[in-house]
Write an enzyme that holds these catalytic residues in place. Structure first.
Site, PDB file in Angstrom:
ATOM      1  N   GLY A 161      -1.572 -10.892   8.498  1.00 20.62           N
ATOM      2  CA  GLY A 161      -1.276 -12.300   8.774  1.00 20.62           C
ATOM      3  C   GLY A 161      -1.012 -13.067   7.501  1.00 20.62           C
ATOM      4  CD  GLU A 217       6.248  -4.047  10.898  1.00 20.15           C
ATOM      5  OE1 GLU A 217       7.465  -4.124  10.693  1.00 20.15           O
ATOM      6  OE2 GLU A 217       5.383  -4.258  10.040  1.00 20.15           O
ATOM      7  CG  ASP A 273      -0.552   0.485   7.491  1.00 24.42           C
ATOM      8  OD1 ASP A 273       0.066   0.001   6.529  1.00 24.42           O
ATOM      9  OD2 ASP A 273      -1.587  -0.038   7.961  1.00 24.42           O
ATOM     10  CE  LYS A 277      -3.108  -1.383   5.539  1.00 26.08           C
ATOM     11  NZ  LYS A 277      -3.058  -1.913   6.914  1.00 26.08           N
ATOM     12  N   GLY A 299       4.723  -9.716  19.017  1.00 22.32           N
ATOM     13  CA  GLY A 299       4.775  -9.734  17.548  1.00 22.32           C
ATOM     14  C   GLY A 299       3.586  -9.066  16.882  1.00 22.32           C
ATOM     15  CD  GLU A 351      -9.462  -7.410  -2.646  1.00 21.19           C
ATOM     16  OE1 GLU A 351     -10.057  -7.263  -3.709  1.00 21.19           O
ATOM     17  OE2 GLU A 351      -9.746  -6.770  -1.611  1.00 21.19           O
ATOM     18  CB  ILE A 365     -11.317  -7.479   4.394  1.00 25.36           C
ATOM     19  CG1 ILE A 365     -11.085  -7.705   5.883  1.00 25.36           C
ATOM     20  CG2 ILE A 365     -12.747  -7.058   4.121  1.00 25.36           C
ATOM     21  CD1 ILE A 365     -11.311  -6.452   6.735  1.00 25.36           C
ATOM     22  CE  LYS A 406       0.662  -1.617   4.243  1.00 29.04           C
ATOM     23  NZ  LYS A 406       0.695  -2.955   4.796  1.00 29.04           N
ATOM     24  CB  VAL A 412      -6.975  -1.841   1.551  1.00 24.33           C
ATOM     25  CG1 VAL A 412      -7.861  -1.190   2.611  1.00 24.33           C
ATOM     26  CG2 VAL A 412      -6.236  -0.796   0.744  1.00 24.33           C
TER      27      VAL A 412
HETATM   28  N1  HSE Z   1       0.781  -3.140   9.691  1.00 25.04           N
HETATM   29  C1  HSE Z   1      -0.543  -3.433   9.259  1.00 25.04           C
HETATM   30  C2  HSE Z   1      -1.487  -3.410  10.446  1.00 25.04           C
HETATM   31  C3  HSE Z   1      -0.704  -4.779   8.621  1.00 25.04           C
HETATM   32  O1  HSE Z   1      -1.065  -3.324  11.600  1.00 25.04           O
HETATM   33  O2  HSE Z   1      -2.681  -3.479  10.191  1.00 25.04           O
HETATM   34  C4  HSE Z   1      -0.391  -4.779   7.162  1.00 25.04           C
HETATM   35  O3  HSE Z   1      -1.212  -3.926   6.452  1.00 25.04           O
END
Ligand code: HSE
Length: 437
Positions: A304, A192, A203, A207, A189, A131, A138, A107, A134
């Site tokens: 995931g 990050e 992020d 998206k 985990g 796909e 889903i 993204k 985002v």
């Molecule tokens: N780093 C993103 C989140 C996952 O925490 O939703 C990948 O888009």
């Protein structure tokens, strides 16, 4: 004879492995549904080793050099799962120049360089699937581009960052400080080592840039999206939100008013009764309001290996079907042939909203009157107010909270500037937008 579509995957990390596993474990399912032999022909990664796992041992080309896949004449689709802007951009551009269809989950790359990448794909007559960029697993991009194509999309309200949603959920459930929950999330985990993009809303903004470009048939650049993260949210804000019957979520919101659109990511108070208030932990959700279909809600795992790998595989299957039918670019990359003209992105200062304001004030006579006067002078009408006892948040001062009726952003910004200049203010005033009533 069966049709064969060969795929080259660059990047064998979390999503790369999920994609390979989806295509190889579910090979028979895909073959039954499509009638196509979708073959993972090659995988490239700088640290790869053919003996690393059972999947790689069955793949023809296992290489450290992505160009081995990009220039391979038998490969139809290049899948970029490297992430970031540098190598990833180079691989995508080179793949397009080599007339390969591209699938990516990146993204950040599309929101930042879509203006270069999308026209190049069009020029080369190849597809780009994204796909997985985002909402992880889903299905939302194809839904917006194809299933909702008859509609004008009017509103997007979304939770599209699992890390931020996990942190806010934990803060809400356990009353802990942001920094403590972040540390826990990193240990487990869920966040990050460098969580900046996730917690500062970047992020989500990447998206939202993609979703709103599709929704409003115009390229909405990342730098046009208003972004505010969650790192300033305190347990006291969450506790007071609760008293008002609300939770705090990091929402990515886009709305259309004629030719004017709003695109914004920020912490938002929403009532418990709002459907998005029930989206907890690492889960994502996108609520759309379309002019003919009406409201739809799309919910699932936002990240995931397995769900995101399945979304990438979905794009590969879609493109493979096109290839097998000798069709390219059946659907334009952002879902429109002709860009909407004269779309204006509204400045955050001009966007209407109700606000939560938390002031940390000296508990002395006249403070409330002075604050009230500033609010009144800026045309701000208060719907509720409360004052708390002195707390650990600020020794020697007390939290003073206002909920406002709907105002324009600039009214609040001006009022906060005046309030924060007063000597009785002990900390920068916190404002949180309130939506969904
Ligand atoms: N780093 C993103 C989140 C996952 O925490 O939703 C990948 O888009």
């Amino acid at each position: 004879m069966d049709k064969v579509v060969n795929v080259g995957i660059i990047g064998y990390g979390v999503v790369g492995k999920g994609t390979v596993a989806a295509l190889m474990d579910n090979y028979e399912t895909v073959k039954r549904k499509t009638g196509i032999d979708i073959v993972v022909k090659g995988v490239a990664d700088i640290t790869i080793d053919k003996k690393q796992d059972e999947y790689l041992s069955k793949i023809d080309i296992v290489t450290k050099d992505a160009m081995d896949l990009i220039t391979n004449k038998d490969i139809h689709i290049i899948v970029e799962l490297v992430g970031g802007y540098t190598f990833a951009k180079d691989f995508v551009i080179k793949a397009l120049e080599n007339k390969k269809h591209v699938v990516t989950a990146n993204k950040a790359l599309l929101a930042t360089y879509g203006k270069e990448i999308f026209p190049l794909a069009k020029k080369m007559g190849v597809d780009i699937g994204f796909e997985a960029s985002v909402g992880g697993g889903i299905p939302i991009i194809r839904v917006m581009k194809e299933d909702l194509a008859v509609n004008n999309i009017l509103e997007i309200y979304s939770i599209i960052n699992g890390t931020a949603n996990y942190i806010l959920t934990k803060m809400t459930e356990e009353g802990k400080e942001f920094a403590d929950v972040l540390k826990d999330a990193q240990k487990q985990g869920y966040a990050e080592a460098d969580p900046t993009f996730d917690i500062e809303g970047i992020d989500s903004a990447h998206k939202l840039s993609i979703l709103s470009s599709i929704a409003f048939s115009t390229m909405v650049d990342m730098d046009k999206v208003f972004v505010e993260g969650i790192s300033n949210i305190k347990p006291i804000d969450i506790a007071i939100a609760k008293e008002f019957g609300c939770v705090i979520k990091l929402l990515a919101i886009a709305k259309r008013h004629g030719n004017d659109i709003e695109v914004r990511v920020h912490p938002t108070m929403i009532p418990f009764t709002n459907t998005l208030a029930q989206v907890n932990g690492v889960f994502n959700a996108v609520y759309l309001k379309s002019d003919r279909t009406g409201p739809t809600l799309h919910y699932g795992q936002g990240a995931g290996s397995v769900p995101t790998g399945a979304a990438v595989a979905g794009d590969i299957i879609n493109i493979a079907r096109n290839i097998a039918s000798n069709i390219n670019v059946r659907v334009p990359v952002l879902g429109y042939e002709k860009q909407e003209e004269n779309i204006n992105i509204i400045d955050i200062k001009d966007i209407h909203s109700s606000f939560y304001m938390r002031l940390m004030v000296e508990d002395t006579p006249g403070v409330l009157a002075q604050v009230g006067l500033i609010l009144a002078n800026n045309g701000i009408s208060v719907s509720s107010a409360l004052q708390r006892e002195s707390s650990v948040e600020c020794s020697g001062c007390v939290p003073l909270v206002f909920m406002t009726h709907e105002v324009v952003g600039s009214q609040i910004i001006n009022a906060v500037k005046e309030i924060d200049a007063k000597p009785f203010i002990k900390e920068k005033t916190v404002i949180i937008r309130v939506e969904g009533n």
